[in-house]
Enzyme design. Structure first.
Site, PDB file in Angstrom:
ATOM      1  CG  HIS A   1      -1.114   3.616   4.479  1.00 10.55           C
ATOM      2  ND1 HIS A   1      -1.772   3.178   5.383  1.00 10.55           N
ATOM      3  CD2 HIS A   1      -0.830   2.732   3.878  1.00 10.55           C
ATOM      4  CE1 HIS A   1      -2.086   1.677   5.298  1.00 10.55           C
ATOM      5  NE2 HIS A   1      -1.130   1.445   4.231  1.00 10.55           N
ATOM      6  CB  SER A  20      -0.934   0.034   1.308  1.00  9.80           C
ATOM      7  OG  SER A  20      -0.154  -0.079   2.441  1.00  9.80           O
TER       8      SER A  20
END
EC number: 3.1.1.3
Length: 266
Positions: A248, A44
């Site tokens: 993230h 990711s």
């Protein structure tokens, strides 16, 4: 007659050497020109989860991800983006390597964080308190030290087999937290330090395995310094909705953190 014969022979030799040199240069040039495609592999962090503007697939590949930004800036002869949210090393081997071939000139990849269970560790830290957090993070560190090196070797060997001419850039992971920072709520400072230490372990193991395969390792921790969670100028999401974007890089983290590191090595 002897002088003419010597001159003719010398001329022929010179022509032959010149043609050989040109042929060799042309062959080298052809190989360089052929190996100019770019393939972006990984998890990711490479797909760009957290950066928005997704492609609509389950992989959540972002137009703001560092692979897309590098492609736009450098116009490779071909571009294949197979990085995917949630990917582990086995997913790379099973489903991401098809675009690799002899014409691939550049490969980028970040992988290993999901194998080590960083997502589960962060969930444990947020929901179960310091003691459970420290235990779960230590489990991740044990996995990184004992099991992950072999998993990375398998991926890196497969990349070399399928794309023997490629420059391979392995990207690492940032520290998640600025210690003694501006956060007044959230997990404990001891838990934050443990998470950062696990990130260091992951980077150290990844860098060593990459170097042993002749790959370049891109350490993004310096680029993210001053932009961690609790820094006041975060390039990383804390807990957010949608929840899969938590922990993230933001779009700024992709463009200001990851992209310059790739540019410097590619």
């Amino acid at each position: 007659m002897k002088l003419r014969r010597w001159a003719s022979t010398a001329t022929a030799a010179a022509v032959f050497l010149g043609l050989s040199s040109l042929t060799g240069a042309a062959s080298a040039s052809a190989e360089e020109n052929a190996a100019t495609g770019y393939v972006a592999l990984g998890d990711s962090y490479s797909a760009g989860v957290g950066a928005g503007d997704y492609d609509g697939s389950d992989c959540k590949r972002s137009a703001n991800s560092y692979p897309e930004l590098w492609r736009t800036a450098n116009s490779p002869s071909s571009f294949d983006f197979t990085a995917c949210s949630g990917a582990v090393t086995d997913d790379v081997l099973a489903g991401q390597l098809a675009p690799l071939n002899a014409s691939t000139g550049l490969v980028s990849i970040s992988i290993g964080g999901n194998d080590a269970g960083f997502g589960d560790a962060m969930t444990t830290c947020v929901t179960q308190g310091e003691s459970a957090c420290l235990t779960r993070v230590q489990q991740a560190r044990d996995y990184i030290a004992g099991t992950l090196p072999g998993k990375l070797d398998a991926v890196y060997d497969a990349i070399s087999d399928k794309a023997p001419s490629a420059k391979v850039v392995v990207l690492g992971y940032p520290h998640m937290y600025k210690l003694d920072g501006e956060c007044s709520v959230g997990i404990s400072e001891k838990s934050r330090a443990a998470v950062n230490a696990a990130s260091d372990d992951l980077n150290d193991v990844t860098a060593k395995r990459a170097a042993d395969h002749g790959y370049s390792f891109g350490d993004v921790r310096p680029a993210f310094t001053g932009h961690e969670i609790c820094s006041g100028d975060e390039w990383l999401h804390s807990v957010t909705l949608p929840v899969d974007e938590s922990y993230h890089p933001t779009a700024a983290g992709q463009s200001g953190g990851y992209l310059p590191v790739l540019e410097g090595l590619a």
